[in-house]
Design a protein around this motif. Structure first.
Motif, PDB file in Angstrom:
ATOM      1  N   GLY A 113     -30.236  19.118  -1.301  1.00  0.00           N
ATOM      2  CA  GLY A 113     -29.148  18.601  -0.452  1.00  0.00           C
ATOM      3  C   GLY A 113     -27.962  18.052  -1.198  1.00  0.00           C
ATOM      4  N   THR A 114     -27.654  16.787  -0.925  1.00  0.00           N
ATOM      5  CA  THR A 114     -26.416  16.160  -1.386  1.00  0.00           C
ATOM      6  C   THR A 114     -26.276  16.113  -2.903  1.00  0.00           C
ATOM      7  OG1 THR A 114     -26.782  14.710   0.488  1.00  0.00           O
ATOM      8  CG2 THR A 114     -24.971  14.142  -0.970  1.00  0.00           C
ATOM      9  N   GLY A 115     -27.353  15.742  -3.564  1.00  0.00           N
ATOM     10  CA  GLY A 115     -27.319  15.774  -5.024  1.00  0.00           C
ATOM     11  C   GLY A 115     -26.705  14.559  -5.698  1.00  0.00           C
ATOM     12  N   SER A 116     -26.750  13.393  -5.043  1.00  0.00           N
ATOM     13  CA  SER A 116     -26.179  12.222  -5.728  1.00  0.00           C
ATOM     14  C   SER A 116     -27.029  11.848  -6.936  1.00  0.00           C
ATOM     15  CB  SER A 116     -26.023  11.030  -4.774  1.00  0.00           C
ATOM     16  OG  SER A 116     -27.272  10.461  -4.460  1.00  0.00           O
ATOM     17  N   ASN A 117     -28.331  12.036  -6.856  1.00  0.00           N
ATOM     18  CA  ASN A 117     -29.184  11.774  -8.028  1.00  0.00           C
ATOM     19  C   ASN A 117     -28.916  12.796  -9.122  1.00  0.00           C
ATOM     20  OD1 ASN A 117     -31.212   9.455  -7.818  1.00  0.00           O
ATOM     21  ND2 ASN A 117     -31.349  10.386  -5.772  1.00  0.00           N
ATOM     22  N   LEU A 118     -28.667  14.043  -8.743  1.00  0.00           N
ATOM     23  CA  LEU A 118     -28.316  15.062  -9.740  1.00  0.00           C
ATOM     24  C   LEU A 118     -27.035  14.655 -10.468  1.00  0.00           C
ATOM     25  CD1 LEU A 118     -28.284  17.849 -11.129  1.00  0.00           C
ATOM     26  CD2 LEU A 118     -27.068  18.725  -9.118  1.00  0.00           C
ATOM     27  N   ALA A 129     -35.043  15.937  -7.340  1.00  0.00           N
ATOM     28  CA  ALA A 129     -34.080  14.948  -6.856  1.00  0.00           C
ATOM     29  C   ALA A 129     -33.640  15.369  -5.454  1.00  0.00           C
ATOM     30  CB  ALA A 129     -32.900  14.864  -7.811  1.00  0.00           C
ATOM     31  N   GLY A 130     -34.423  14.951  -4.477  1.00  0.00           N
ATOM     32  CA  GLY A 130     -34.132  15.352  -3.108  1.00  0.00           C
ATOM     33  C   GLY A 130     -34.518  16.801  -2.856  1.00  0.00           C
ATOM     34  N   ILE A 152     -38.290  11.400  -7.476  1.00  0.00           N
ATOM     35  CA  ILE A 152     -37.876  10.083  -6.985  1.00  0.00           C
ATOM     36  C   ILE A 152     -38.066  10.035  -5.480  1.00  0.00           C
ATOM     37  CG2 ILE A 152     -35.393  10.681  -6.839  1.00  0.00           C
ATOM     38  CD1 ILE A 152     -35.119   7.582  -7.898  1.00  0.00           C
ATOM     39  N   HIS A 153     -38.672   8.941  -5.033  1.00  0.00           N
ATOM     40  CA  HIS A 153     -38.998   8.806  -3.610  1.00  0.00           C
ATOM     41  C   HIS A 153     -38.424   7.479  -3.083  1.00  0.00           C
ATOM     42  CE1 HIS A 153     -41.270   9.563   0.030  1.00  0.00           C
ATOM     43  NE2 HIS A 153     -41.604   8.279   0.020  1.00  0.00           N
ATOM     44  N   PRO A 154     -37.815   7.512  -1.884  1.00  0.00           N
ATOM     45  CA  PRO A 154     -37.136   6.310  -1.407  1.00  0.00           C
ATOM     46  C   PRO A 154     -38.056   5.323  -0.662  1.00  0.00           C
ATOM     47  CG  PRO A 154     -36.638   8.123   0.061  1.00  0.00           C
ATOM     48  CD  PRO A 154     -37.548   8.677  -1.025  1.00  0.00           C
ATOM     49  N   LEU A 214     -30.285   3.976  -2.480  1.00  0.00           N
ATOM     50  CA  LEU A 214     -29.739   5.062  -3.322  1.00  0.00           C
ATOM     51  C   LEU A 214     -29.067   4.514  -4.578  1.00  0.00           C
ATOM     52  CD1 LEU A 214     -27.916   7.996  -1.473  1.00  0.00           C
ATOM     53  CD2 LEU A 214     -29.699   8.154  -3.208  1.00  0.00           C
ATOM     54  N   GLU A 243     -31.699   3.832  -6.878  1.00  0.00           N
ATOM     55  CA  GLU A 243     -32.267   5.098  -7.387  1.00  0.00           C
ATOM     56  C   GLU A 243     -31.481   5.572  -8.599  1.00  0.00           C
ATOM     57  OE1 GLU A 243     -32.976   8.232  -4.505  1.00  0.00           O
ATOM     58  OE2 GLU A 243     -33.448   6.780  -2.941  1.00  0.00           O
TER      59      GLU A 243
HETATM   60  C1  GRF Z   1     -33.098  10.383  -2.275  1.00  0.00           C
HETATM   61  O1  GRF Z   1     -33.203   9.293  -1.392  1.00  0.00           O
HETATM   62  C2  GRF Z   1     -34.432  10.630  -2.934  1.00  0.00           C
HETATM   63  O2  GRF Z   1     -35.167   9.457  -3.145  1.00  0.00           O
HETATM   64  C3  GRF Z   1     -35.138  11.505  -1.942  1.00  0.00           C
HETATM   65  O3  GRF Z   1     -34.133  12.333  -1.418  1.00  0.00           O
HETATM   66  C4  GRF Z   1     -32.865  11.690  -1.528  1.00  0.00           C
HETATM   67  C5  GRF Z   1     -31.959  12.608  -2.267  1.00  0.00           C
HETATM   68  O4  GRF Z   1     -30.641  12.161  -2.306  1.00  0.00           O
HETATM   69  N1  GRF Z   1     -36.242  12.206  -2.546  1.00  0.00           N
HETATM   70  P1  GRF Z   1     -29.576  12.922  -3.192  1.00  0.00           P
HETATM   71  O5  GRF Z   1     -29.583  14.383  -2.773  1.00  0.00           O
HETATM   72  O6  GRF Z   1     -29.948  12.748  -4.636  1.00  0.00           O
HETATM   73  O7  GRF Z   1     -28.256  12.262  -2.874  1.00  0.00           O
END
Ligand code: GRF
Length: 190
Positions: free
Chosen positions: A14-19, A88-89, A109-111, A172, A175
C-alpha cells in the motif's frame, strides 16, 4: 553503497510510509542495509513511487495461492542475492515453503503490542477493548500469522479522544523510529 551492506528487499502492498523511511535509513552511511529491491503484490501500491523516485528496482508478483508467482519471486530474490526481507504493510501471507527458504531472514512490522491484536483492525480493537496502551512490534516472520519471535516493541499511550485513525497516525510515527532500530539489531546477528 558499501559492498558489505546487507542486500535487502522490502515488500509492500500500500502506502509505503515505512518503505520511504527505510530507504532514508538505508542511505545513512552507517546503515547496515542496502535496499536493492522493492516487491509488491499490487501494481497500484502508492509505495512503488518511492522506489521509482529513489531509483530502486521494483517488481510486482501476484502472490496467488497457487504459489507459481511466489516461486518466481523466490528466484528473483535469489538472483539479486537478497539476504534480508522487510515486510512493510505487505498484505499477503507467505507460504511455509517461502518462509523456510528465508529462515530467520524475514521480518515484519505490526501495529500492535504483540502478542495482543494479531491480524487486521488493530487500532479499532484496542480502543474498543478500553486498552490504555497500544503500540507497534517488529518480529521475525514464522508460518503462524504475527507470531514469530519479537525483535523490538514500542508502547504508545491511547488517549481518551483517540479514534482508530488518530491512534494509527501516532503509532506510525513510532513505527518509523522502531523499524530501523530493529533492522540494526537483526543485521548484527545475520
Ligand atoms: C503499518 O501500520 C504496518 O505496521 C502495517 O501496515 C501499515 C503499513 O503502512 N503492517 P505503510 O504502508 O508503511 O505506510
Amino acid at each position: 553503497m558499501g559492498l558489505k551492506k546487507i542486500q535487502t528487499a522490502v515488500f509492500i502492498s500500500g502506502t509505503g510510509s515505512n518503505l520511504k523511511n527505510l530507504i532514508k535509513f538505508s542511505r545513512i552511511k552507517k546503515s547496515p542495509i542496502n535496499i536493492k529491491l522493492v516487491v509488491s503484490n499490487n501494481l497500484k501500491s502508492k509505495g512503488l513511487n518511492y522506489a521509482k523516485r529513489s531509483k530502486i528496482k521494483y517488481k510486482v508478483f501476484k502472490f496467488q495461492k497457487n504459489n507459481i508467482s511466489e516461486k518466481k519471486a523466490l528466484l528473483y530474490l535469489n538472483n539479486n542475492r537478497i539476504r534480508l526481507i522487510c515486510l512493510a504493510g505487505f498484505m499477503k501471507i507467505l507460504s511455509k515453503n517461502f518462509i523456510k527458504k528465508f529462515k530467520g531472514k524475514i521480518i515484519n512490522i505490526h501495529p500492535s503490542l504483540l502478542p495482543k491484536y494479531k491480524g487486521l483492525n488493530t487500532h479499532e480493537r484496542a480502543i474498543k477493548n478500553g486498552e490504555k496502551f497500544s503500540g507497534c512490534t517488529v518480529h521475525y516472520v514464522s508460518s503462524k500469522l504475527d507470531s514469530g519471535k519479537i525483535i523490538k516493541k514500542k508502547r504508545v499511550k491511547i488517549l481518551k479522544k483517540d479514534t482508530p485513525n488518530s491512534l494509527k497516525k501516532r503509532i506510525l510515527r513510532e513505527e518509523h523510529i522502531l523499524y530501523p532500530k530493529a533492522v540494526k539489531k537483526v543485521c548484527a546477528n545475520l
